[in-house]
Design an enzyme around this catalytic site. Structure first.
Site, PDB file in Angstrom:
ATOM      1  N   TYR A 154       0.872  -1.185   0.000  1.00 39.23           N
ATOM      2  CA  TYR A 154       0.000   0.000   0.000  1.00 39.23           C
ATOM      3  C   TYR A 154       0.910   1.236   0.000  1.00 39.23           C
ATOM      4  O   TYR A 154       1.986   1.193  -0.584  1.00 39.23           O
ATOM      5  CB  TYR A 154      -0.950  -0.096   1.208  1.00 39.23           C
ATOM      6  CG  TYR A 154      -2.195   0.741   1.029  1.00 39.23           C
ATOM      7  CD1 TYR A 154      -2.995   0.623  -0.111  1.00 39.23           C
ATOM      8  CD2 TYR A 154      -2.569   1.666   1.993  1.00 39.23           C
ATOM      9  CE1 TYR A 154      -4.126   1.399  -0.281  1.00 39.23           C
ATOM     10  CE2 TYR A 154      -3.708   2.443   1.834  1.00 39.23           C
ATOM     11  CZ  TYR A 154      -4.470   2.314   0.690  1.00 39.23           C
ATOM     12  OH  TYR A 154      -5.576   3.095   0.518  1.00 39.23           O
ATOM     13  N   LYS A 170     -21.100 -19.386 -10.095  1.00 33.96           N
ATOM     14  CA  LYS A 170     -20.308 -19.312 -11.333  1.00 33.96           C
ATOM     15  C   LYS A 170     -18.874 -18.897 -11.006  1.00 33.96           C
ATOM     16  O   LYS A 170     -17.904 -19.463 -11.525  1.00 33.96           O
ATOM     17  CB  LYS A 170     -20.959 -18.258 -12.229  1.00 33.96           C
ATOM     18  CG  LYS A 170     -20.430 -18.229 -13.604  1.00 33.96           C
ATOM     19  CD  LYS A 170     -21.443 -18.852 -14.503  1.00 33.96           C
ATOM     20  CE  LYS A 170     -20.879 -19.147 -15.846  1.00 33.96           C
ATOM     21  NZ  LYS A 170     -21.834 -19.819 -16.680  1.00 33.96           N
ATOM     22  N   GLU A 188     -24.272 -13.129 -18.200  1.00 33.02           N
ATOM     23  CA  GLU A 188     -24.947 -14.320 -17.673  1.00 33.02           C
ATOM     24  C   GLU A 188     -26.425 -14.035 -17.407  1.00 33.02           C
ATOM     25  O   GLU A 188     -26.765 -12.979 -16.863  1.00 33.02           O
ATOM     26  CB  GLU A 188     -24.267 -14.671 -16.330  1.00 33.02           C
ATOM     27  CG  GLU A 188     -24.593 -16.026 -15.808  1.00 33.02           C
ATOM     28  CD  GLU A 188     -23.907 -17.130 -16.598  1.00 33.02           C
ATOM     29  OE1 GLU A 188     -22.796 -16.908 -17.107  1.00 33.02           O
ATOM     30  OE2 GLU A 188     -24.510 -18.204 -16.713  1.00 33.02           O
ATOM     31  N   GLY A 218     -33.669 -19.080 -29.049  1.00 28.69           N
ATOM     32  CA  GLY A 218     -33.367 -17.997 -28.113  1.00 28.69           C
ATOM     33  C   GLY A 218     -31.859 -17.868 -27.952  1.00 28.69           C
ATOM     34  O   GLY A 218     -31.105 -18.043 -28.913  1.00 28.69           O
ATOM     35  N   ALA A 250     -29.520 -19.723 -26.319  1.00 31.40           N
ATOM     36  CA  ALA A 250     -28.716 -20.916 -26.595  1.00 31.40           C
ATOM     37  C   ALA A 250     -28.893 -21.374 -28.041  1.00 31.40           C
ATOM     38  O   ALA A 250     -27.916 -21.614 -28.753  1.00 31.40           O
ATOM     39  CB  ALA A 250     -29.109 -22.033 -25.622  1.00 31.40           C
ATOM     40  N   ASN A 294     -22.242 -26.365 -19.435  1.00 31.58           N
ATOM     41  CA  ASN A 294     -21.342 -25.264 -19.816  1.00 31.58           C
ATOM     42  C   ASN A 294     -20.033 -25.255 -19.033  1.00 31.58           C
ATOM     43  O   ASN A 294     -19.055 -24.639 -19.474  1.00 31.58           O
ATOM     44  CB  ASN A 294     -22.025 -23.913 -19.578  1.00 31.58           C
ATOM     45  CG  ASN A 294     -23.207 -23.715 -20.477  1.00 31.58           C
ATOM     46  OD1 ASN A 294     -23.750 -24.684 -21.005  1.00 31.58           O
ATOM     47  ND2 ASN A 294     -23.615 -22.477 -20.669  1.00 31.58           N
TER      48      ASN A 294
END
Ligand SMILES: NC(=O)c1ccc[n+]([C@@H]2O[C@H](COP(=O)([O-])OP(=O)(O)OC[C@H]3O[C@@H](n4cnc5c(N)ncnc54)[C@H](O)[C@@H]3O)[C@@H](O)[C@H]2O)c1
Length: 465
Positions: free
Chosen positions: A113, A168, A210, A270, A272, A396
């Site tokens: 720092y 995720k 996402e 859509g 996908a 995925n």
């Protein structure tokens, strides 16, 4: 019939008499109620009673009630508490920040720092590319959502989307060492989302979009790609397309067919479905028929509106060479491949029987596929779903960790179709000829070879630009 699973696992704490038959009585009651016991722990023992934790997989709140009622009908048994293990692991969230540098004394502080950090700031101000060398930008991805299409649950908003985005981020770290952080935006206005991502972009080496609903997701991704100098990847589109195209390559190897000879039906146009179609078209299939909630997609359909949904208009222009019209069942006749990313329970075994011989069926709607996989197996040669309780899970997780690992390692500025195709081939190649069969067209999500293979393919494709 719902199946008990670990996503609905509970621990029931009960008091019971210390008799020789107590354990058998408790386990029998839980088993007869249809739950699957995964652990049985005596946590307290007294002369007049024992206290037992029974952990079991169930399938719903009502099912849990049935189990506790079944236990309470046993003589001398009382249920003390029921803990939902899925809620327990979410207490306080699933990820945290931890420093990479020691901060033990004034000397450490002065370098990590102030005053030392000031020289790093000046170096980056002079040469902004140094941010990728000297900051978290090198390894950090923003997982951005507006909460408008959360899993299959719909528009739950940004706060309710957070558990998914945390999950995720945890997967990014676990499978590819990528530091991902949820960014759940309190707006569903495309311009505001784009502006917000643009404003936070300096911190990140990539943007993973996402659970943003179609058709807005297409415009948001396109405009962000134009504006930002870091890769932007909508996982619901491209993560799915990578794994589907890789899995299809292996499925066609199993049945001995070539894609240019195949008629492929993609149900769902859509997020996908349209990404799958765009990627498949690069591989020159015999024909692709897109089907959505209004039937087979073709350019003369009255509901097509190129202004409101340019994506669907593009799909109509680039598929269906014979300009067929009709229903999903019409489309399936003679088809070699069905890929469903649409809605549950749309057809049965009879419709699969109308497909070409050695048909391939990917029924990926979650949690309930377009056709029960056991029904599909009656006539199809290869069947895949999105579910973990059947073989050939299209998930995925096989793609996105490795994709971003490769993008970050290559310090990539953009994503190309070639890069996505390279990732699909890498997923497929992990299943070598020795292991390939109708029940094993994709590797396990826990196969540690997958993310490095995808990362390597992506980094090479990014470098070749
Ligand atoms: N297993 C996986 O890896 C995976 C990955 C992505 C999406 N999915 C699943 O695919 C489905 C679609 O996801 P999405 O993000 O593309 O959703 P989306 O809302 O963007 O698109 C849904 C599409 O399905 C079509 N559709 C809806 N009902 C239909 C019906 N009765 N007949 C024909 N078409 C119908 C809609 O017209 C639309 O084109 C969801 O169930 C999702 O969970 C699975």
């Amino acid at each position: 019939m719902p199946v008990p699973g670990p996503g609905y696992s509970v621990t029931v704490r009960v008091e019971a008499p210390p008799s020789a038959s107590a354990a058998g009585d408790l386990a029998g009651a839980v088993g007869r109620a249809g739950a699957v016991i995964t652990a049985f722990d005596v946590v307290e023992s007294h002369t007049d009673r024992i206290v037992v934790d029974i952990t079991a997989n169930t399938y719903s709140d009502d099912h849990v009630r049935d189990i506790t009622e079944a236990l309470e009908t046993l003589p001398g048994v009382a249920v003390r508490k029921v803990s939902d293990r899925t809620f327990l692991i979410h207490l306080g969230g699933k990820i945290e920040v931890s420093p990479k540098v020691a901060l033990r004394n004034r000397d450490d502080l002065s370098r990590a720092y102030t005053p030392g950090v000031a020289r790093i700031c000046q170096a980056i101000a002079e040469n902004p590319e140094d941010a990728r060398r000297l900051t978290i930008k090198r390894n950090t991805v923003a997982v951005v959502t507006d909460g408008s299409a959360v899993l299959g649950l719909g528009n739950l908003g940004p706060a309710a989307a957070l558990p998914v985005m945390e999950g995720k981020a945890a997967l990014f770290k676990k499978f590819a060492g990528v530091d991902a952080w949820p960014v759940c935006l309190d707006t569903q206005d495309s311009d505001e989302i784009i502006r917000a991502v643009e404003l936070i972009a300096p911190v990140y080496g990539g943007i993973n979009l996402e659970d943003i609903a179609a058709p807005r997701c297409f415009e948001i991704e396109k405009r962000l790609r134009e504006k930002l100098d870091i890769p932007v990847f909508h996982d619901d589109q491209h993560g799915t397309a990578i794994v589907v195209v890789g899995a299809l390559r292996n499925a066609l190897r199993v049945v001995g067919k070539q894609l240019p000879d195949c008629k492929v039906v993609v149900c769902g146009a859509g997020a996908a479905g349209s990404a799958i179609i765009r990627m498949l078209l690069r591989k020159k299939p015999g024909d692709v028929l897109a089907v959505d909630v209004h039937g087979i997609v073709h350019p003369d359909r009255a509901d097509l509106d190129p202004v409101r949904d340019p994506n669907l208009a593009w799909v109509a222009e680039h598929t269906n060479s014979e300009r067929a019209s009709g229903s999903l069942l019409d489309a399936l006749v003679g088809a070699d491949v069905f890929i469903g990313v649409s809605a549950p329970n749309l057809f049965g075994a009879d419709a699969v029987a109308t497909m070409a011989s050695d048909a391939v069926v990917f029924a990926l709607a979650n949690p309930d596929p377009e056709i029960d996989p056991l029904e599909a197996q009656r006539h199809a040669a290869v069947v895949a779903t999105g579910r973990s309780d059947y073989p050939n899970q299209i998930n995925n997780v096989l793609a996105f960790p490795g994709v971003f690992r490769g993008l970050l390692d290559a310090q990539a500025h953009a994503i190309t179709d070639d890069l996505l195709l390279a990732a699909a081939d890498a997923v497929a190649d992990v299943v070598d000829g020795e292991r390939l069969n109708a029940s094993f067209i994709v590797p396990s999500v826990f196969d540690s070879a997958v993310a490095p293979a995808v990362a390597d393919a992506v980094a090479r494709a990014a470098a070749a630009r």
